[in-house]
Design an enzyme around this catalytic site. Structure first.
Site, PDB file in Angstrom:
ATOM      1  N   ASP A  36      36.406 -32.046  16.510  1.00 59.98           N
ATOM      2  CA  ASP A  36      35.564 -31.239  17.410  1.00 59.98           C
ATOM      3  C   ASP A  36      34.217 -31.017  16.746  1.00 59.98           C
ATOM      4  OD1 ASP A  36      36.647 -29.195  19.936  1.00 59.98           O
ATOM      5  OD2 ASP A  36      34.620 -28.873  19.142  1.00 59.98           O
ATOM      6  N   ASP A  62      30.638 -35.056  16.174  1.00 59.94           N
ATOM      7  CA  ASP A  62      29.833 -34.968  17.397  1.00 59.94           C
ATOM      8  C   ASP A  62      29.978 -36.309  18.097  1.00 59.94           C
ATOM      9  OD1 ASP A  62      27.954 -34.938  19.369  1.00 59.94           O
ATOM     10  OD2 ASP A  62      26.253 -34.436  18.088  1.00 59.94           O
ATOM     11  N   TYR A 155      28.138 -34.645  36.502  1.00 59.01           N
ATOM     12  CA  TYR A 155      29.511 -34.592  35.988  1.00 59.01           C
ATOM     13  C   TYR A 155      30.370 -35.648  36.705  1.00 59.01           C
ATOM     14  CZ  TYR A 155      33.999 -32.516  34.606  1.00 59.01           C
ATOM     15  OH  TYR A 155      35.259 -32.308  34.096  1.00 59.01           O
ATOM     16  N   LYS A 159      32.370 -38.896  35.106  1.00 59.31           N
ATOM     17  CA  LYS A 159      33.832 -39.031  35.168  1.00 59.31           C
ATOM     18  C   LYS A 159      34.255 -40.255  35.991  1.00 59.31           C
ATOM     19  CE  LYS A 159      34.878 -35.440  32.592  1.00 59.31           C
ATOM     20  NZ  LYS A 159      35.511 -35.578  31.270  1.00 59.31           N
ATOM     21  N   THR A 190      40.568 -22.885  31.666  1.00 58.32           N
ATOM     22  CA  THR A 190      40.174 -23.044  30.259  1.00 58.32           C
ATOM     23  C   THR A 190      38.800 -22.382  30.087  1.00 58.32           C
ATOM     24  OG1 THR A 190      38.926 -25.070  30.590  1.00 58.32           O
ATOM     25  CG2 THR A 190      41.287 -25.342  30.137  1.00 58.32           C
TER      26      THR A 190
HETATM   27  N1  NAD Z   1      39.264 -27.219  32.506  1.00 59.29           N
HETATM   28  C1  NAD Z   1      39.127 -27.878  33.624  1.00 59.29           C
HETATM   29  O1  NAD Z   1      39.209 -27.304  34.708  1.00 59.29           O
HETATM   30  C2  NAD Z   1      38.884 -29.360  33.616  1.00 59.29           C
HETATM   31  C3  NAD Z   1      39.093 -30.079  34.791  1.00 59.29           C
HETATM   32  C4  NAD Z   1      38.853 -31.461  34.786  1.00 59.29           C
HETATM   33  C5  NAD Z   1      38.476 -32.096  33.626  1.00 59.29           C
HETATM   34  N2  NAD Z   1      38.276 -31.366  32.476  1.00 59.29           N
HETATM   35  C6  NAD Z   1      37.872 -32.091  31.287  1.00 59.29           C
HETATM   36  O2  NAD Z   1      38.744 -31.732  30.237  1.00 59.29           O
HETATM   37  C7  NAD Z   1      38.088 -31.919  28.988  1.00 59.29           C
HETATM   38  C8  NAD Z   1      38.273 -30.689  28.126  1.00 59.29           C
HETATM   39  O3  NAD Z   1      37.746 -29.589  28.823  1.00 59.29           O
HETATM   40  P1  NAD Z   1      38.228 -28.091  28.568  1.00 59.29           P
HETATM   41  O4  NAD Z   1      38.354 -27.462  29.892  1.00 59.29           O
HETATM   42  O5  NAD Z   1      39.370 -28.062  27.625  1.00 59.29           O
HETATM   43  O6  NAD Z   1      36.879 -27.520  27.891  1.00 59.29           O
HETATM   44  P2  NAD Z   1      36.645 -26.568  26.608  1.00 59.29           P
HETATM   45  O7  NAD Z   1      35.205 -26.179  26.695  1.00 59.29           O
HETATM   46  O8  NAD Z   1      37.681 -25.517  26.537  1.00 59.29           O
HETATM   47  O9  NAD Z   1      36.838 -27.590  25.404  1.00 59.29           O
HETATM   48  C9  NAD Z   1      35.935 -28.650  25.193  1.00 59.29           C
HETATM   49  C10 NAD Z   1      35.881 -28.926  23.700  1.00 59.29           C
HETATM   50  O10 NAD Z   1      35.027 -30.058  23.491  1.00 59.29           O
HETATM   51  C11 NAD Z   1      34.222 -29.785  22.354  1.00 59.29           C
HETATM   52  N3  NAD Z   1      32.982 -30.563  22.414  1.00 59.29           N
HETATM   53  C12 NAD Z   1      31.933 -30.390  23.247  1.00 59.29           C
HETATM   54  N4  NAD Z   1      30.954 -31.260  22.933  1.00 59.29           N
HETATM   55  C13 NAD Z   1      31.398 -32.008  21.909  1.00 59.29           C
HETATM   56  C14 NAD Z   1      30.840 -33.071  21.147  1.00 59.29           C
HETATM   57  N5  NAD Z   1      29.601 -33.530  21.392  1.00 59.29           N
HETATM   58  N6  NAD Z   1      31.577 -33.615  20.174  1.00 59.29           N
HETATM   59  C15 NAD Z   1      32.817 -33.164  19.896  1.00 59.29           C
HETATM   60  N7  NAD Z   1      33.403 -32.135  20.565  1.00 59.29           N
HETATM   61  C16 NAD Z   1      32.687 -31.574  21.567  1.00 59.29           C
HETATM   62  C17 NAD Z   1      33.935 -28.282  22.441  1.00 59.29           C
HETATM   63  O11 NAD Z   1      33.514 -27.749  21.180  1.00 59.29           O
HETATM   64  C18 NAD Z   1      35.279 -27.751  22.904  1.00 59.29           C
HETATM   65  O12 NAD Z   1      36.125 -27.429  21.822  1.00 59.29           O
HETATM   66  C19 NAD Z   1      36.624 -32.258  29.325  1.00 59.29           C
HETATM   67  O13 NAD Z   1      36.446 -33.654  29.240  1.00 59.29           O
HETATM   68  C20 NAD Z   1      36.487 -31.780  30.770  1.00 59.29           C
HETATM   69  O14 NAD Z   1      35.494 -32.484  31.452  1.00 59.29           O
HETATM   70  C21 NAD Z   1      38.490 -30.013  32.450  1.00 59.29           C
END
Ligand code: NAD
Length: 266
Positions: A36, A62, A155, A159, A190
């Site tokens: 992360d 990153d 977004y 995706k 989340t």
């Molecule tokens: N939560 C939802 O409703 C949802 C729905 C559809 C898709 N998603 C996808 O699920 C995935 C995770 O989302 P989440 O809801 O757990 O979000 P979150 O914000 O809880 O977690 C995302 C994590 O990614 C890390 N991150 C961000 N930029 C980064 C980078 N450049 N390099 C490394 N790490 C990085 C952040 O520090 C964080 O820990 C994402 O790809 C998001 O698009 C989430």
């Protein structure tokens, strides 16, 4: 213990879905590297999984920088003492609001993390997964990877691109024993979802209840539902599945819902 002996890397593992997946893969017997950009956060999660750091460790990365992705995979190989067998390219960021109001920097950031970052991290991981001779590469896409949505244009574009990436990589790496699939969830509670909703409402809990009520199954997926699907695709139970995007959406993409008829059909 469906992942006994597996060597798994999860990006975005300091929070939300990535954290849930890292915990679940570890429960099922995998050694896990939690990658992360938030190294402190990833360390906290890794230590709560295994304080001895023998089976779970954090690595700062990153994903929008290729050199950082290469270093992350090298660090994982050193930790495992060999190639990775499961890589979940999960880290991502939100983008919401009208396209006409979006500054170039915000657009480039969303693409840089969600698409370029997914490609850089997958590229670094595929070198390792190919050496293992068997492996599973997973991406976290979204329901917006298969359906459009207003106020989510960039977004949605990032995706949808993952859906194409998965198909092409599945064809390119199948003969090397690497399966490539994506998970496409509807909103899951989340920090990312809450942050996104808080831009347009002060009642985030109420919005989440409404979102659940509007889905055909009348509920929203929980992180556990997401990790069930990730575990299945990562495990040998999905040995014949590659190139697919598995939607986890409580029926949202099944079709258009119409209001119940107000009187019985004559
Ligand atoms: N939560 C939802 O409703 C949802 C729905 C559809 C898709 N998603 C996808 O699920 C995935 C995770 O989302 P989440 O809801 O757990 O979000 P979150 O914000 O809880 O977690 C995302 C994590 O990614 C890390 N991150 C961000 N930029 C980064 C980078 N450049 N390099 C490394 N790490 C990085 C952040 O520090 C964080 O820990 C994402 O790809 C998001 O698009 C989430």
């Amino acid at each position: 213990m469906r992942l006994q002996g597996a060597k798994a890397v999860v990006t975005g593992a300091a929070s939300g879905l990535g954290e849930a997946v890292a915990r679940r893969f570890h429960e099922e017997g995998a050694r896990v590297v939690l990658a992360d950009i938030d190294l402190e956060g990833a360390r906290r999660v890794a230590e709560s999984i295994d304080a001895s750091s023998r089976s779970a460790v954090a690595v700062g990365c990153d994903i929008s920088r290729e050199s950082s992705c290469n270093e992350m995979v090298q660090a994982a190989e050193v930790f495992f003492g060999g190639p990775i067998t499961i890589f979940h390219a999960n880290a991502g960021t939100a983008f919401s609001g009208a396209l006409l109001d979006a500054e170039a920097e915000r657009i480039e950031r969303a693409i840089g993390i969600n698409l370029t970052g997914a490609i850089f991290s997958a590229k670094a991981a595929l070198r390792s997964l190919s050496q293992a001779g068997e492996g599973s590469l997973l991406f976290t896409s979204s329901l917006q990877g298969v359906l459009g949505r207003p106020q989510r244009s960039v977004y949605t574009a990032t995706k949808h691109a993952i859906t194409g990436l998965v198909k092409s990589l599945a064809l390119e790496f199948g003969e090397l024993g690497v399966r490539v699939n994506a998970l496409a969830p509807v909103g899951i509670d989340t920090p990312l979802l809450r942050q996104q909703l808080s831009r347009t409402t002060d009642d985030v809990d109420g919005r989440i209840r409404d979102m659940a009520a509007n889905l055909p199954l009348g509920r929203m997926p929980m992180p556990r539902d997401f990790t069930d699907a990730a575990l299945f695709l990562a495990s040998s139970e999905a040995r014949c599945i590659t190139g697919q995007t598995l939607v986890i959406d409580c029926g949202a993409s099944a079709g258009i819902r119409e209001p119940r008829p107000s009187k019985p059909a004559a």
